[in-house]
Design an enzyme around this catalytic site. Structure first.
Site, PDB file in Angstrom:
ATOM      1  N   ASP A 181       0.835  -1.217   0.000  1.00 21.26           N
ATOM      2  CA  ASP A 181       0.000   0.000   0.000  1.00 21.26           C
ATOM      3  C   ASP A 181       0.859   1.253   0.000  1.00 21.26           C
ATOM      4  O   ASP A 181       2.033   1.218   0.378  1.00 21.26           O
ATOM      5  CB  ASP A 181      -0.915   0.018   1.228  1.00 21.26           C
ATOM      6  CG  ASP A 181      -0.139   0.060   2.535  1.00 21.26           C
ATOM      7  OD1 ASP A 181       0.800  -0.746   2.691  1.00 21.26           O
ATOM      8  OD2 ASP A 181      -0.449   0.912   3.390  1.00 21.26           O
ATOM      9  N   GLU A 230       0.348  -1.242   5.581  1.00 19.43           N
ATOM     10  CA  GLU A 230       1.371  -0.854   6.563  1.00 19.43           C
ATOM     11  C   GLU A 230       1.119   0.558   7.050  1.00 19.43           C
ATOM     12  O   GLU A 230       1.240   0.874   8.230  1.00 19.43           O
ATOM     13  CB  GLU A 230       2.766  -0.958   5.921  1.00 19.43           C
ATOM     14  CG  GLU A 230       3.919  -0.699   6.883  1.00 19.43           C
ATOM     15  CD  GLU A 230       4.380   0.759   6.941  1.00 19.43           C
ATOM     16  OE1 GLU A 230       5.203   1.075   7.801  1.00 19.43           O
ATOM     17  OE2 GLU A 230       3.908   1.579   6.156  1.00 19.43           O
TER      18      GLU A 230
END
Ligand SMILES: [Zn+2]
Length: 486
Positions: free
Chosen positions: A78, A145
């Site tokens: 991400d 994350e």
């Protein structure tokens, strides 16, 4: 964009472009996860998606490395989606507009996602090649994350055999990160006696001009906490006062830059307060780190919602609370020079005549340091005074520290390779903030991890840019580490 195709290493930047064309902001990772799985399937590589929606792609060791210890290469799928005010891109649906001048790579109007797209690009380039010698690889690509390490938290360690972890999620070439802080938030509540008066005169003292900053990475830079600074002028007020409210700060992971206290008095003490404030300003209490620290005072018209404590003794308790507040750096690391090991930040404080509550974000690069500060906060709260009821402390959002390993063969190898390749020592460092390595080092027994990466500037902002030459050197570094991991 025309010269994008000339960027080296070609394969790395080719995969980087493919990744950039798939929207992959945190919380929007199904498509990029599928891309990773398809990538593996097309090349006949084994891959799994685990309970945390992390993707793990496996590659056998190349000739001569078949029986070497596997290496985990890790990054997150991400990215943080930020754009400039005039950018119309829908980052949920559209790919990025990459731009390069040959020296830097950026995205027009948006974050680049170099953090952490470059890690994926390296993994894909490795897995796609047949001429790079390497031990068995376990490429762990985690989900979300940036918003809380949610994928890593659900990572199932039984899916990997490797102990050595190359985390490619650092943004400064030449730094090998070998420790990160764990954290925990302590929310504390107090109750004041519920008897109020309406004082004749009300005043507000404000602290402003502080630099603030991230409560982890900036806490060791001499930054002052605005709430704590409120105690400085209060120390010199010689008249009995009634406590009203405190406002300021607001984010538990940001060092508060401003704070104000409202209080009342039966007599007009404005002249006295102006003297106090002038005295504090002349003393330059911020030193070199906080040259713009400013105290100010004004008489105000308190509205009906402000309740002032009848008992002036509360004012003294509030003063003690601010004065003895545990905040800032608590200890420095003995293993890593210059690194803050344990700290806490009180970024949120809400106080009115009735109640007081505050949040401490506690960080430590050792789990024992974190536990010790939790106890410091608890005993501080209990000691505030019998007149103020401490209603307890709630702990939340805990994540583990990645503790420094005295003995780390991976770190030693990387230091040697770096010196051989670049003729200088890398900087072995720890960071006083969270990384996924903290979670992996807990889940994988005897994990030996190092975090590194190429130069990326201004991450999490539309000014994010990746240095091309640095990305190329880091690629060569990565390949050499693998080559020497027989
Ligand atoms: Zn990252």
């Amino acid at each position: 964009m025309n010269n994008y195709n000339k960027l080296q290493p070609e394969k790395v930047f080719s995969f980087f472009r493919q990744i950039s064309q798939i929207p992959h902001g945190s919380g929007n990772t199904a498509q990029i996860a599928q891309f990773c799985l398809d990538f593996a399937a097309e090349r006949g590589l084994k891959a799994v998606k685990d309970a945390g929606d992390n993707v793990i792609i496996y590659a056998p060791g190349t000739a001569g490395y078949e029986n070497s210890d596997p290496i985990i290469i890790q990054g997150h799928m991400d990215m943080v989606c930020e754009k400039t005010a005039d950018c119309n891109k829908d980052m949920e649906k559209e790919g990025l507009d990459l731009r390069t001048d040959g020296e830097w790579l950026w995205a027009e109007g948006t974050t680049l996602g170099g953090d952490d797209g470059i890690a994926l690009a390296y993994m894909f380039a490795l897995l796609d090649s047949d001429d790079i010698p390497h031990p068995p690889l376990e490429c762990v690509i985690t989900r979300d994350e940036e918003t809380g390490m949610f994928g890593a938290e659900l990572f199932e360690a039984e899916n990997v055999k490797g102990k050595k972890i190359l985390n490619i999620d650092s943004e400064e070439e030449g730094i090998l990160t070998v420790s990160c802080a764990g954290g925990i938030t302590a929310h504390c509540e107090f109750e004041l006696n519920k008897r109020y008066i309406c004082p004749f005169y009300t005043y507000e003292i404000t602290v402003s001009g502080l630099r603030g900053g991230h409560s982890g990475v900036d806490i060791g830079k001499g930054r002052l906490n605005a709430f704590e600074m409120l105690s400085k002028p209060l120390a010199h007020i010689s008249k009995p006062c009634y406590f009203g409210t405190i406002t300021g700060g607001g984010k538990h992971n940001v060092i508060p830059q401003t704070a104000s206290i409202v209080f009342g008095c039966d007599e007009d003490i404005l002249d006295h307060l102006e003297q106090v404030v002038r005295f504090c300003n002349e003393k330059h209490l911020g030193g070199e780190a906080e040259p713009d620290l400013l105290f100010s005072v004004k008489e105000i018209c308190a509205d009906q919602t402000v309740k002032f404590q009848e008992n002036t003794i509360y004012f003294l308790y509030i003063y003690d609370f601010l004065r003895f507040l545990p905040t800032g750096v608590q200890s420095m690391s003995e293993s890593i020079e210059g690194m803050v090991e344990t700290s806490l930040n009180m970024g949120v404080l809400e106080a009115n005549g009735m109640d007081l509550s505050c949040d401490f974000l506690i960080r430590s690069n050792t789990d024992s340091g974190k536990d010790a500060v939790v106890e410091t906060v608890r005993s501080f709260c209990e000691s505030i005074g019998d007149e103020i009821d401490f209603n307890g402390m709630t702990l939340s959002a805990e994540y583990p520290a990645w503790e420094y390993r005295k003995d780390s063969p991976l770190r030693d190898l990387m230091v040697t390779v770096y010196k051989d390749m670049f003729g200088k020592e890398p900087f072995v460092a720890g960071i006083h903030a969270g990384l996924e390595c903290g979670i992996f080092s807990k889940k994988i027994k005897d994990a030996d991890a190092v975090s590194f990466g190429p130069d990326i500037e201004n991450i999490h902002t539309p000014k994010e840019r990746l240095n091309i030459a640095s990305a190329e050197r880091t690629w060569e570094f990565l390949k050499e580490i693998l080559r020497r991991s027989k």
